[in-house]
Design an enzyme around this catalytic site. Structure first.
Site, PDB file in Angstrom:
ATOM      1  N   ASP A 250       0.827  -1.206   0.000  1.00  0.00           N
ATOM      2  CA  ASP A 250       0.000   0.000   0.000  1.00  0.00           C
ATOM      3  C   ASP A 250       0.868   1.266   0.000  1.00  0.00           C
ATOM      4  OD1 ASP A 250      -2.373   1.415  -0.027  1.00  0.00           O
ATOM      5  OD2 ASP A 250      -3.241   0.345   1.666  1.00  0.00           O
TER       6      ASP A 250
ATOM      7  N   ASP B 171     -10.295   1.606  -3.568  1.00  0.00           N
ATOM      8  CA  ASP B 171     -10.765   1.190  -2.248  1.00  0.00           C
ATOM      9  C   ASP B 171     -12.286   1.063  -2.201  1.00  0.00           C
ATOM     10  OD1 ASP B 171      -8.366   0.874  -0.943  1.00  0.00           O
ATOM     11  OD2 ASP B 171      -8.301   2.917  -0.144  1.00  0.00           O
TER      12      ASP B 171
END
Length: 734
Positions: free
Chosen positions: A464, A532
């Site tokens: 990430d 997301d």
């Protein structure tokens, strides 16, 4: 081979031709687009003869040229390919060709052209390389080397690179521009504009491409769509800062109308070359099509699939723990989740954020890549053992490029935080950036990640990167030097070294979702997290445009909860399942909270994923051009045309009561097909009844000629908003 100067060289592949006139002082691009057939002396002569435009009033006395490295010296008043200076001097580059090399394979497919230039004004030696691959994708690479001996007038003065842009000319029929913008949870939102005069410039100035990345920069004929129109496009395969432009001047670009280009967006003073030092510009990929955007995608997908590193085996069904448990890590709870995952057929478990020291919320712990003994008193081994006992792979979340000031790492090494010596700027998500170009920080990360991968035989990393890079300067003996370029190169080295040490390790690139989706990072990773947002209304459109460049098997697509974590929208299970089926499927939902009926539906979905994944992960992506933007028809068609799976979706209501006859793209008009409506995942809610053929196809497969499906089209049911229908098509005459 090395051809003589003042010759015309054509590279040809997959219906594309790139034609260059190799002449002094700088070669000229004569053509980039449709294949012109076998090269002949007559064609070469005609292309060269027609390469010079008329001489205009109030213009240079020699007609303007547009070369491979356009500069003001040639009368080019647009954005130059090269810019820089040597302490304010040597600002007028004059590269001159000194060497060239042409390599065309024996089968005549594709080839390479390498050009070397010397610049006596700037003291720079430039290498420019064109490579047309078998799929018709033209890669443009360049390097700049400081060569003090070329320019005694500036001596040993260092040269600061301003920019290098790969630029190609476009014909006058390119009248529209398509690029992308977006934000967190709405990445890759397309935007169109007329190709007017001036410069259409898009810069990604976030230390990464960003959620608003231009992504793919395309110019095309009026009204081009997924399946029609001529398009010239460029993508920069680079995970740092980017610059794209489309430019049209009143005087044109030589014999052409306008220019398309891309390059790295460099900060002032970011690249300073001492004598002998070199700057390698990121690869710019230029793609042409006369059959719309889907053909652009097909070229890029085939290019990716031809890589030695491309995943070859079945893409495992994933469960990621984030939206199921968030930071609430508990062995008993996670064991129950894993057992439910096993019931539906999950093949890989990924433990997300919250497993390392001090990480109970998002405001602490980043950088301390040690298993938290308070949460995991026996380490991660008990959890990994549960995963392995169910025959699953194990993956782990990291955010290596970031650091919380509330961490042991930041307290021990505050100088490892990227930022000015005068003090840090504001935090984002309670975090700063770790200066991974600093050798000590790099080695720390490599040792920590490598040790955890070895200890637990980790199969998969979710990598990430949640914040933009602001004031991204590295403190050192040379002052606060801009460091985005160095940071990006360090990331690439880190990924490359981990993959070298662990050849079977897979890595997913995530950046707050889809903030770093590019073909530079995909040279080193195996999957992108497109967003997301698991809300299917948003996700289906995000993935549709992500597939413009990235094939489905490299796009993570997960089933979320009924009420979306990111939008608070509530959607039906059947819609969520259908939306998350057609890429690299996974689950984000807490399976321990669903009832038996819902779990059974998810198990059927997992079975459909296994049934179709060979097709989904190897076929051609197609999209219907529809007048009603509240609907979409997208599909994946087998390369041999033997099978296809289409998704008919509606996002919102619209004025039209009927869709009319909708054509299925990518099918053979001369073939015969069986068509079946698949409602394994539940029945889509309709706004009225079905067309007769749909009612028949629900009961069993029906025969429909390809000419009806692909040329005439068939009426599709009017679905209610936030609904989707799966349509399976099989060829029957082969």
């Amino acid at each position: 081979m090395t051809s003589r100067a003042d010759t015309v060289v054509a590279l040809r592949a997959s219906g594309v031709a790139f034609v260059l006139q190799i002449s002094a002082p700088i070669p000229r691009v004569l053509h980039w687009g449709a294949d012109l057939g076998e090269s002949t002396a007559a064609t070469a002569y005609a292309l060269a003869l027609t390469a010079s435009p008329a001489q205009l009033n109030n213009s240079p006395d020699i007609p303007r040229s547009f070369s491979a490295l356009p500069t003001e010296y040639e009368g080019w008043s647009g954005t130059p390919a090269l810019s820089g200076h040597a302490q304010g001097r040597a600002t007028t580059p004059r590269p001159r060709l000194v060497r060239h090399d042409v390599v065309i394979p024996s089968d005549g497919v594709g080839g390479r052209i390498a050009l070397e230039f010397e610049d006596e004004v700037c003291g720079i030696r430039t290498q420019l390389r064109y490579h047309l691959d078998a799929h018709g994708v033209l890669a443009v690479d360049a390097s700049l080397t400081r060569a003090a001996e070329l320019s005694p007038r500036i001596g040993d003065t260092a040269y600061t690179v301003g920019a290098f842009l790969a630029l190609l000319p476009l014909p006058e029929r390119a009248t529209e521009i398509l690029d992308f913008t977006g934000k967190w949870c709405r990445e890759r939102s397309p935007q169109r504009s007329p190709f007017g005069f001036g410069t259409h410039l898009r810069s990604a100035h976030r230390g990464k491409p960003g959620h608003d990345s231009p992504f793919l920069f395309a110019a095309g004929t009026e009204g081009f769509g997924f399946g029609h129109g001529e398009i010239w496009a460029v993508h920069l395969a680079w995970s740092g800062e980017q610059q794209y432009l489309a430019e049209r001047l009143p005087e044109g670009a030589g014999a052409f109308s306008s220019v398309l280009g891309a390059g790295e967006d460099l900060h002032p003073g970011e690249i300073i070359l001492e004598d002998g030092e070199r700057y390698d510009a990121p690869t710019a990929l230029f793609v042409w099509s006369d059959d719309g955007l889907d053909a652009i995608s097909d070229r890029l997908h085939r290019r990716l699939r031809a890589r030695d590193s491309h995943p070859r085996g079945p893409r495992p069904l994933v469960l990621n723990t984030w939206e199921a448990v968030y930071f609430d890590h508990d062995l008993a709870r996670l064991t129950a989740l894993i057992e439910r995952a096993a019931e539906v057929g999950v093949e890989r478990i990924v433990l997300d954020d919250g497993w390392f020291r001090g990480r109970r919320e998002a405001d602490a712990g980043l950088g301390d890549w040690f298993v938290d003994e308070e949460v995991w008193p026996q380490g991660l081994s008990p959890l990994v053992d549960v995963v392995r006992a169910h025959g699953m792979q194990f993956g782990l979340w990291f955010e290596p490029e970031m650091i919380n000031l509330d961490s042991d790492l930041a307290r021990s090494h505050p100088d490892w935080v990227l930022g000015p010596a005068e003090g840090f700027g504001p935090e984002s998500r309670s975090q700063h950036v770790l200066d991974i170009a600093r050798p000590e920080a790099y080695e720390y990360l490599l040792e920590r990640i490598d040790a955890l991968v070895r200890e637990h035989s980790i199969d998969y990393l979710k990598w990430d990167h949640n914040r933009d890079l602001l004031e991204a300067v590295s403190r050192g003996t040379d002052g606060d030097r801009p460091s985005v370029h160095r940071q990006t190169e360090a990331l690439y080295r880190l990924l490359d070294e981990l993959r070298l040490r662990h050849p079977e390790l897979e890595i997913e690139t995530c950046s707050g979702g889809g903030g770093r989706v590019d073909l530079g990072i995909l040279d080193r990773t195996d999957r992108v997290w497109a967003s997301d947002c698991n809300d299917p209304v948003e996700r289906i459109q995000i993935e549709r445009w992500t597939r413009t460049i990235v094939p489905p098997e490299l796009i993570g697509s997960h089933l979320g909860a009924a009420r979306s974590h990111t939008t608070a929208r509530t959607t039906d299970l059947s819609f969520r399942l259908a939306t998350s089926l057609t890429a690299h499927a996974g689950i984000e939902q807490d399976l321990t909270s669903v009832d038996d009926d819902e779990l059974a539906a998810i198990a059927r979905w997992a079975g459909m994923y296994r049934e179709f994944r060979d097709l989904l992960h190897s076929g051609r992506v197609v999209n219907a051009d529809l007048a009603d933007q509240a609907t979409s028809l997208s599909g994946i068609v087998a390369q041999d045309g033997s099978a296809a799976l289409f998704t008919w979706s509606r996002f919102a209501t619209s004025a039209a009561g009927q869709a009319g006859r909708v054509r299925f793209p990518g099918l053979d008009a001369h073939a015969a097909y069986s068509v079946r409506i698949r409602e394994d995942l539940g029945s889509a809610s309709r706004h009225g009844g079905d067309p007769v053929w749909v009612t028949t196809a629900l009961a069993g497969a029906i025969e429909v000629p390809g000419v009806v499906l692909s040329t005439v089209g068939v009426p599709l049911p009017t679905l209610n908003a936030q609904q989707a229908m799966l349509i399976e098509i099989r060829r029957t005459d082969s």
